[in-house]
Scaffold this motif. Structure first.
Motif, PDB file in Angstrom:
ATOM      1  N   TYR A  81      54.339  62.085   2.286  1.00  6.01           N
ATOM      2  CA  TYR A  81      55.351  61.994   3.342  1.00  6.01           C
ATOM      3  C   TYR A  81      56.180  60.723   3.194  1.00  6.01           C
ATOM      4  CZ  TYR A  81      53.935  66.026   6.121  1.00  6.01           C
ATOM      5  OH  TYR A  81      53.699  67.310   6.562  1.00  6.01           O
ATOM      6  N   GLY A  82      55.533  59.627   2.806  1.00  5.72           N
ATOM      7  CA  GLY A  82      56.286  58.398   2.583  1.00  5.72           C
ATOM      8  C   GLY A  82      57.298  58.557   1.466  1.00  5.72           C
ATOM      9  N   TYR A  83      56.890  59.243   0.407  1.00  5.98           N
ATOM     10  CA  TYR A  83      57.809  59.490  -0.709  1.00  5.98           C
ATOM     11  C   TYR A  83      58.966  60.375  -0.249  1.00  5.98           C
ATOM     12  CZ  TYR A  83      59.598  61.223  -5.161  1.00  5.98           C
ATOM     13  OH  TYR A  83      60.425  61.560  -6.205  1.00  5.98           O
ATOM     14  N   ALA A  84      58.652  61.464   0.470  1.00  5.73           N
ATOM     15  CA  ALA A  84      59.690  62.410   0.874  1.00  5.73           C
ATOM     16  C   ALA A  84      60.695  61.775   1.835  1.00  5.73           C
ATOM     17  CB  ALA A  84      59.042  63.638   1.512  1.00  5.73           C
ATOM     18  N   LEU A  85      60.202  61.043   2.835  1.00  5.03           N
ATOM     19  CA  LEU A  85      61.105  60.423   3.801  1.00  5.03           C
ATOM     20  C   LEU A  85      62.016  59.397   3.133  1.00  5.03           C
ATOM     21  CD1 LEU A  85      58.618  59.932   6.780  1.00  5.03           C
ATOM     22  CD2 LEU A  85      60.533  61.546   6.674  1.00  5.03           C
ATOM     23  N   THR A 250      56.235  69.037  -6.862  1.00  4.68           N
ATOM     24  CA  THR A 250      56.479  70.254  -6.080  1.00  4.68           C
ATOM     25  C   THR A 250      57.754  70.180  -5.255  1.00  4.68           C
ATOM     26  OG1 THR A 250      55.145  69.397  -4.238  1.00  4.68           O
ATOM     27  CG2 THR A 250      54.002  70.675  -5.935  1.00  4.68           C
ATOM     28  N   GLN A 251      58.327  68.983  -5.111  1.00  6.25           N
ATOM     29  CA  GLN A 251      59.550  68.750  -4.337  1.00  6.25           C
ATOM     30  C   GLN A 251      59.387  69.120  -2.872  1.00  6.25           C
ATOM     31  OE1 GLN A 251      62.539  70.924  -6.566  1.00  6.25           O
ATOM     32  NE2 GLN A 251      61.583  70.151  -8.441  1.00  6.25           N
ATOM     33  N   SER A 252      58.153  69.021  -2.375  1.00  4.60           N
ATOM     34  CA  SER A 252      57.886  69.298  -0.968  1.00  4.60           C
ATOM     35  C   SER A 252      56.540  68.705  -0.591  1.00  4.60           C
ATOM     36  CB  SER A 252      57.882  70.811  -0.685  1.00  4.60           C
ATOM     37  OG  SER A 252      56.815  71.441  -1.381  1.00  4.60           O
ATOM     38  N   VAL A 253      56.336  68.534   0.712  1.00  6.95           N
ATOM     39  CA  VAL A 253      55.052  68.068   1.231  1.00  6.95           C
ATOM     40  C   VAL A 253      54.867  68.695   2.608  1.00  6.95           C
ATOM     41  CG1 VAL A 253      56.138  65.964   2.151  1.00  6.95           C
ATOM     42  CG2 VAL A 253      53.667  66.059   1.862  1.00  6.95           C
ATOM     43  N   SER A 254      53.688  69.222   2.873  1.00  5.23           N
ATOM     44  CA  SER A 254      53.393  69.862   4.151  1.00  5.23           C
ATOM     45  C   SER A 254      51.909  69.697   4.442  1.00  5.23           C
ATOM     46  CB  SER A 254      53.765  71.353   4.118  1.00  5.23           C
ATOM     47  OG  SER A 254      52.959  72.045   3.179  1.00  5.23           O
TER      48      SER A 254
END
Length: 388
Positions: A81-85, A250-254
């Motif tokens: 989440y830190g990476y994605a944000l 994966t270019q996503s996180v959930s």
């Protein structure tokens, strides 16, 4: 009993220099090996490298400091989440390419470190099932946390990140999956090398002292609480890097990707590979990636009925991992990495030579190697460096 030493690779190098040179050589070999794999195998390799970061940190935490964590999936999620944000914020600001990736990776590691620091402060006061329960609660609470702050984390849907293409200089040489494998290998190499240096250094020695006898360590001046906090923080940083790499792939996180089952799977990988062994972490990471694929391919090849195949999907892998864990604990408590040491000892016996010191040292003493590689046996006293 004195005996000749077993020849080593790079005999002229010792200590940290040897670790760094070995890391460079293995990394180059791994990068070159990606040319021999198809895109799907490169994707599997990249995934295993991401898992390796978390498993290596976990095996250091459990094997050296003796602290059990069942919540490393949540630490990986914090990194993801830190990476994605950070990546999405930098994308909106017009930054892309390598600078965006590096900044997002650093942010992921920092966020995971902060969470690991909080867990470490609590872990310093807890032990055994109480510590395991605390980390377990963190994983269970992850979906609720993302739902409560759904404007930020987007609930069960999670976050998506921008596509990271192959750099222009390499786009004619490698495919996207191979580029992702390269990035994952490089990050895993840095993480594993750092953990190896920690393991061989003063902090690693203090972790062993606290694990073996916390009271005796305190009497010798070792700050046990600080050592526990540092162990959790270092392990969390490795898990955060793994979560960032997995989000990059994966270019996503959930929250659905970091469940309790996945967290337990990381523990299984650390135990099966060999607790406290970085090489064992590599083996365990490959096992949890390749084995489910092999089981799925085998089930498809047997042409089982559709109803049975639906029941086996997902459950068969869990059953096999459970059986593998039991078998390893009964037959090889030191994990699959211990097979190499057993093979060396058998080879030395067949050669009629005296066993090398590292092979004849009892497990408890062999685990107390100092940075110079000298065993700290129970029959000798040792002064542990203390920061006053």
């Amino acid at each position: 009993m004195t005996g000749r030493r077993v020849p080593r690779l790079l005999p002229g190098l010792t200590g940290t220099r040897r670790v760094l040179v070995t890391a460079v050589v293995l990394t180059v070999l791994a990068l070159g090996g990606t040319f021999l794999l198809d895109p799907f195998r490169n994707f599997q390799l990249a995934t295993a490298a991401a898992y390796l970061c978390a498993v290596a940190g976990l095996t250091l935490l459990i094997g050296l400091s003796g602290q059990l964590s069942l919540g490393h999936a949540a630490l990986m999620a914090a990194g993801g989440y830190g990476y994605a944000l950070t990546s999405n914020a930098l994308t909106d600001a017009g930054l892309d390419g390598l600078p965006r990736f590096l900044a997002s990776l650093v942010a992921a590691v920092v966020i995971a470190c902060l969470l690991g620091l909080l867990l470490g402060l609590a872990a310093a006061r807890l032990r055994g099932p109480y510590l395991a329960g605390l980390t377990l609660a963190l994983v269970i609470a992850l979906p609720a946390i993302t739902s409560v702050w759904s404007p930020v984390f987007r609930g069960d849907q999670g976050l998506q990140t921008a596509f990271n293409p192959v750099p222009t200089a390499l786009e004619r040489l490698i495919a996207v999956e191979q580029w992702q494998a390269w990035v994952a290998i490089l990050v895993a190499s840095v993480v594993v090398t750092a953990l190896t240096i920690v393991r061989r250094g003063t902090l690693g020695l203090r972790m062993r002292a606290v694990r073996d006898d916390e009271t005796a360590a305190r009497l010798n001046g070792v700050p046990a609480r600080s050592v526990k906090v540092a162990a959790f923080t270092v392990s969390a940083a490795a898990a955060g890097a793994g979560g960032a790499v997995l989000c990059f792939i994966t270019q996503s996180v959930s929250p659905g990707g970091y469940t309790l089952a996945f967290s337990l799977l990381l523990v299984v990988a650390a135990i099966v590979g060999g607790l406290g062994s970085i090489g064992g972490a590599v083996i365990g990471s490959m096992v949890i990636v390749v084995l489910p694929w092999l089981l799925g391919a085998g089930t498809a090849a047997l042409d089982v009925p559709a109803e049975l195949e639906q029941r086996l999907s997902g459950n068969l892998a869990v059953l096999v991992f459970g059986a593998l864990l039991i078998a390893v604990m009964l037959l090889r408590p030191d994990g699959l990495a211990g097979l190499a040491g057993a093979w060396r000892r058998r080879r030395a016996r067949r050669g009629g030579s005296a066993l090398p010191r590292a092979a004849t040292t009892p497990p408890a003493a062999a685990d107390s190697l100092d940075p110079a590689g000298v065993a700290d046996t129970s029959g000798h006293s040792r002064t542990i460096p203390i920061e006053r």
